[in-house]
Motif scaffolding. Structure first.
Motif, PDB file in Angstrom:
ATOM      1  N   TYR A   6       0.868  -1.187   0.000  1.00 14.55           N
ATOM      2  CA  TYR A   6       0.000   0.000   0.000  1.00 14.55           C
ATOM      3  C   TYR A   6       0.905   1.237   0.000  1.00 14.55           C
ATOM      4  O   TYR A   6       1.464   1.602   1.021  1.00 14.55           O
ATOM      5  CB  TYR A   6      -0.904  -0.039   1.237  1.00 14.55           C
ATOM      6  CG  TYR A   6      -1.822   1.170   1.414  1.00 14.55           C
ATOM      7  CD1 TYR A   6      -2.195   1.979   0.359  1.00 14.55           C
ATOM      8  CD2 TYR A   6      -2.332   1.494   2.665  1.00 14.55           C
ATOM      9  CE1 TYR A   6      -3.030   3.069   0.518  1.00 14.55           C
ATOM     10  CE2 TYR A   6      -3.174   2.584   2.854  1.00 14.55           C
ATOM     11  CZ  TYR A   6      -3.513   3.369   1.775  1.00 14.55           C
ATOM     12  OH  TYR A   6      -4.332   4.456   1.946  1.00 14.55           O
ATOM     13  N   THR A   9       2.133   8.805   0.371  1.00 12.49           N
ATOM     14  CA  THR A   9       3.056   9.773   0.970  1.00 12.49           C
ATOM     15  C   THR A   9       2.843   9.833   2.486  1.00 12.49           C
ATOM     16  O   THR A   9       3.781  10.035   3.248  1.00 12.49           O
ATOM     17  CB  THR A   9       2.835  11.176   0.339  1.00 12.49           C
ATOM     18  OG1 THR A   9       2.765  11.042  -1.070  1.00 12.49           O
ATOM     19  CG2 THR A   9       3.970  12.111   0.676  1.00 12.49           C
ATOM     20  N   PHE A  10       1.596   9.668   2.889  1.00 13.69           N
ATOM     21  CA  PHE A  10       1.240   9.640   4.319  1.00 13.69           C
ATOM     22  C   PHE A  10       1.811  10.852   5.061  1.00 13.69           C
ATOM     23  O   PHE A  10       2.538  10.709   6.041  1.00 13.69           O
ATOM     24  CB  PHE A  10       1.690   8.323   4.965  1.00 13.69           C
ATOM     25  CG  PHE A  10       1.204   7.099   4.238  1.00 13.69           C
ATOM     26  CD1 PHE A  10      -0.126   6.712   4.323  1.00 13.69           C
ATOM     27  CD2 PHE A  10       2.053   6.342   3.447  1.00 13.69           C
ATOM     28  CE1 PHE A  10      -0.597   5.597   3.634  1.00 13.69           C
ATOM     29  CE2 PHE A  10       1.595   5.219   2.756  1.00 13.69           C
ATOM     30  CZ  PHE A  10       0.279   4.845   2.855  1.00 13.69           C
ATOM     31  N   HIS A  17      -6.397   6.633   5.852  1.00  9.87           N
ATOM     32  CA  HIS A  17      -5.355   5.624   5.607  1.00  9.87           C
ATOM     33  C   HIS A  17      -5.507   4.440   6.562  1.00  9.87           C
ATOM     34  O   HIS A  17      -5.402   3.285   6.151  1.00  9.87           O
ATOM     35  CB  HIS A  17      -3.952   6.217   5.823  1.00  9.87           C
ATOM     36  CG  HIS A  17      -3.576   7.328   4.901  1.00  9.87           C
ATOM     37  ND1 HIS A  17      -3.148   8.560   5.341  1.00  9.87           N
ATOM     38  CD2 HIS A  17      -3.552   7.397   3.535  1.00  9.87           C
ATOM     39  CE1 HIS A  17      -2.854   9.331   4.295  1.00  9.87           C
ATOM     40  NE2 HIS A  17      -3.107   8.655   3.196  1.00  9.87           N
ATOM     41  N   LYS A  41       6.836  16.525  -3.797  1.00 13.34           N
ATOM     42  CA  LYS A  41       5.600  16.981  -3.151  1.00 13.34           C
ATOM     43  C   LYS A  41       5.899  17.930  -1.989  1.00 13.34           C
ATOM     44  O   LYS A  41       4.975  18.507  -1.410  1.00 13.34           O
ATOM     45  CB  LYS A  41       4.802  15.779  -2.638  1.00 13.34           C
ATOM     46  CG  LYS A  41       3.699  15.309  -3.577  1.00 13.34           C
ATOM     47  CD  LYS A  41       2.785  14.320  -2.851  1.00 13.34           C
ATOM     48  CE  LYS A  41       1.558  13.920  -3.650  1.00 13.34           C
ATOM     49  NZ  LYS A  41       0.734  12.932  -2.926  1.00 13.34           N
ATOM     50  N   ARG A  92      -4.641   0.432  -3.228  1.00 16.10           N
ATOM     51  CA  ARG A  92      -4.815   1.886  -3.233  1.00 16.10           C
ATOM     52  C   ARG A  92      -6.168   2.205  -2.636  1.00 16.10           C
ATOM     53  O   ARG A  92      -7.133   1.444  -2.786  1.00 16.10           O
ATOM     54  CB  ARG A  92      -4.770   2.432  -4.670  1.00 16.10           C
ATOM     55  CG  ARG A  92      -3.433   2.271  -5.348  1.00 16.10           C
ATOM     56  CD  ARG A  92      -2.369   3.189  -4.832  1.00 16.10           C
ATOM     57  NE  ARG A  92      -2.572   4.577  -5.246  1.00 16.10           N
ATOM     58  CZ  ARG A  92      -1.868   5.595  -4.770  1.00 16.10           C
ATOM     59  NH1 ARG A  92      -0.948   5.407  -3.832  1.00 16.10           N
ATOM     60  NH2 ARG A  92      -2.089   6.808  -5.197  1.00 16.10           N
ATOM     61  N   GLY A  93      -6.234   3.336  -1.933  1.00 11.69           N
ATOM     62  CA  GLY A  93      -7.515   3.792  -1.426  1.00 11.69           C
ATOM     63  C   GLY A  93      -8.148   4.627  -2.519  1.00 11.69           C
ATOM     64  O   GLY A  93      -7.456   5.284  -3.297  1.00 11.69           O
ATOM     65  N   ARG A  95     -10.950   7.556  -3.215  1.00 12.00           N
ATOM     66  CA  ARG A  95     -11.956   8.504  -2.737  1.00 12.00           C
ATOM     67  C   ARG A  95     -12.882   8.796  -3.904  1.00 12.00           C
ATOM     68  O   ARG A  95     -12.976   7.986  -4.811  1.00 12.00           O
ATOM     69  CB  ARG A  95     -11.273   9.756  -2.182  1.00 12.00           C
ATOM     70  CG  ARG A  95     -10.613   9.485  -0.828  1.00 12.00           C
ATOM     71  CD  ARG A  95      -9.599  10.517  -0.441  1.00 12.00           C
ATOM     72  NE  ARG A  95      -8.439  10.445  -1.318  1.00 12.00           N
ATOM     73  CZ  ARG A  95      -7.290  11.070  -1.086  1.00 12.00           C
ATOM     74  NH1 ARG A  95      -7.157  11.828  -0.020  1.00 12.00           N
ATOM     75  NH2 ARG A  95      -6.285  10.949  -1.907  1.00 12.00           N
ATOM     76  N   TYR A 128     -14.808   8.472   6.797  1.00 10.70           N
ATOM     77  CA  TYR A 128     -13.403   8.815   6.549  1.00 10.70           C
ATOM     78  C   TYR A 128     -13.094   9.126   5.089  1.00 10.70           C
ATOM     79  O   TYR A 128     -11.992   9.531   4.751  1.00 10.70           O
ATOM     80  CB  TYR A 128     -12.502   7.667   7.020  1.00 10.70           C
ATOM     81  CG  TYR A 128     -12.677   7.321   8.477  1.00 10.70           C
ATOM     82  CD1 TYR A 128     -12.717   8.323   9.446  1.00 10.70           C
ATOM     83  CD2 TYR A 128     -12.812   5.999   8.893  1.00 10.70           C
ATOM     84  CE1 TYR A 128     -12.887   8.017  10.784  1.00 10.70           C
ATOM     85  CE2 TYR A 128     -12.974   5.685  10.232  1.00 10.70           C
ATOM     86  CZ  TYR A 128     -13.017   6.690  11.169  1.00 10.70           C
ATOM     87  OH  TYR A 128     -13.179   6.378  12.488  1.00 10.70           O
ATOM     88  N   ILE A 131     -11.482  12.554   3.892  1.00  9.78           N
ATOM     89  CA  ILE A 131     -10.227  13.008   4.510  1.00  9.78           C
ATOM     90  C   ILE A 131      -9.055  12.963   3.530  1.00  9.78           C
ATOM     91  O   ILE A 131      -8.835  11.959   2.861  1.00  9.78           O
ATOM     92  CB  ILE A 131      -9.884  12.154   5.758  1.00  9.78           C
ATOM     93  CG1 ILE A 131     -11.051  12.175   6.755  1.00  9.78           C
ATOM     94  CG2 ILE A 131      -8.596  12.642   6.422  1.00  9.78           C
ATOM     95  CD1 ILE A 131     -10.865  11.240   7.942  1.00  9.78           C
TER      96      ILE A 131
HETATM   97  P1  ADP Z   1      -2.578  11.781  -1.346  1.00  8.90           P
HETATM   98  O1  ADP Z   1      -2.757  10.889  -2.553  1.00  8.90           O
HETATM   99  O2  ADP Z   1      -3.826  12.491  -0.931  1.00  8.90           O
HETATM  100  O3  ADP Z   1      -1.335  12.626  -1.362  1.00  8.90           O
HETATM  101  P2  ADP Z   1      -1.392   9.629  -0.013  1.00  8.90           P
HETATM  102  O4  ADP Z   1      -0.362   9.603  -1.087  1.00  8.90           O
HETATM  103  O5  ADP Z   1      -0.891   9.600   1.362  1.00  8.90           O
HETATM  104  O6  ADP Z   1      -2.343  10.845  -0.136  1.00  8.90           O
HETATM  105  O7  ADP Z   1      -2.449   8.476  -0.221  1.00  8.90           O
HETATM  106  C1  ADP Z   1      -2.051   7.142  -0.274  1.00  8.90           C
HETATM  107  C2  ADP Z   1      -3.232   6.311  -0.699  1.00  8.90           C
HETATM  108  O8  ADP Z   1      -4.272   6.425   0.268  1.00  8.90           O
HETATM  109  C3  ADP Z   1      -3.868   6.716  -2.024  1.00  8.90           C
HETATM  110  O9  ADP Z   1      -4.302   5.539  -2.673  1.00  8.90           O
HETATM  111  C4  ADP Z   1      -5.045   7.549  -1.604  1.00  8.90           C
HETATM  112  O10 ADP Z   1      -6.071   7.528  -2.569  1.00  8.90           O
HETATM  113  C5  ADP Z   1      -5.462   6.816  -0.340  1.00  8.90           C
HETATM  114  N1  ADP Z   1      -6.240   7.639   0.583  1.00  8.90           N
HETATM  115  C6  ADP Z   1      -5.878   8.764   1.190  1.00  8.90           C
HETATM  116  N2  ADP Z   1      -6.874   9.243   1.966  1.00  8.90           N
HETATM  117  C7  ADP Z   1      -7.918   8.380   1.821  1.00  8.90           C
HETATM  118  C8  ADP Z   1      -9.258   8.315   2.323  1.00  8.90           C
HETATM  119  N3  ADP Z   1      -9.738   9.263   3.114  1.00  8.90           N
HETATM  120  N4  ADP Z   1     -10.030   7.287   1.959  1.00  8.90           N
HETATM  121  C9  ADP Z   1      -9.556   6.339   1.113  1.00  8.90           C
HETATM  122  N5  ADP Z   1      -8.322   6.337   0.590  1.00  8.90           N
HETATM  123  C10 ADP Z   1      -7.506   7.343   0.936  1.00  8.90           C
END
Ligand code: ADP
Length: 163
Positions: A6, A9-10, A17, A41, A92-93, A95, A128, A131
């Motif tokens: 997974y 950038t976190f 997350h 970034k 991947r998450g 949104r 969530y 977010i």
């Molecule tokens: P971003 O893409 O916003 O810079 P990250 O790189 O940290 O944030 O995100 C890592 C993964 O987590 C990506 O797949 C992003 O779509 C997912 N993610 C971040 N926030 C959420 C959320 N609120 N719900 C679902 N997935 C999320």
């Protein structure tokens, strides 16, 4: 043993997350959280700080799920990182619509680089879903309350950054 990667950038880790970590644990036996160094970034938190915040919040999830969670910084190509950690799936998450376009391209291009690694998209709990780390930082910078979006230790770290 199925390993999932997974990546993100976190900056910083949020409840969005963490919800995805938890859901990913029901799909894999080993979850590698790939923390992208992402100098472009211009992250607010250093790599070490981001890793520490994730580690502090994923131990409970790992224990409850009986899944090994490893936090792994990476700077190389995502597909190479997946191969390096032995992942057969990238998680991947997802949104709302905003993420889709980018993710669609990523899957297509990653598939052209390696056709053996599948990408799986998970959606966080509705609470969530909106977010985003970027907005958490913006709200905190302007003195708003971020306690609903991040765990207490992360809230404290963000507050210190803007103090
Ligand atoms: P971003 O893409 O916003 O810079 P990250 O790189 O940290 O944030 O995100 C890592 C993964 O987590 C990506 O797949 C992003 O779509 C997912 N993610 C971040 N926030 C959420 C959320 N609120 N719900 C679902 N997935 C999320």
């Amino acid at each position: 043993m199925r390993t999932g990667l997974y990546p993100g950038t976190f900056d910083p880790v949020t409840h969005g997350h963490l919800d995805i970590f938890q859901r990913a644990c029901s799909l894999v036996e080993r979850l590698v959280i790939g923390v992208a160094i992402n100098r472009d970034k211009g992250p607010l938190f250093t790599l070490d700080e981001r890793v520490e915040m994730i580690e502090a919040n994923c131990n409970g999830i790992a224990k409850a799920a009986g899944v090994e969670i490893v936090v792994h910084p990476f700077e190389n190509l995502l597909i190479h990182c997946a191969e390096e950690v032995g992942a057969s799936v990238i998680i991947r998450g997802l949104r709302a619509v905003a993420d889709f376009e980018y993710e669609y391209q990523m899957v297509g291009m990653n598939r052209a680089l390696s056709d053996t690694i599948e990408t799986v998209f998970l959606m966080a709990d509705t609470e969530y879903q909106p977010i985003a780390s970027k907005l958490v930082k913006e709200i905190a910078r302007l003195g708003g309350d971020i306690s609903k979006f991040v765990p207490p230790d992360v809230e404290e770290c963000v507050r210190q950054k803007f103090a």
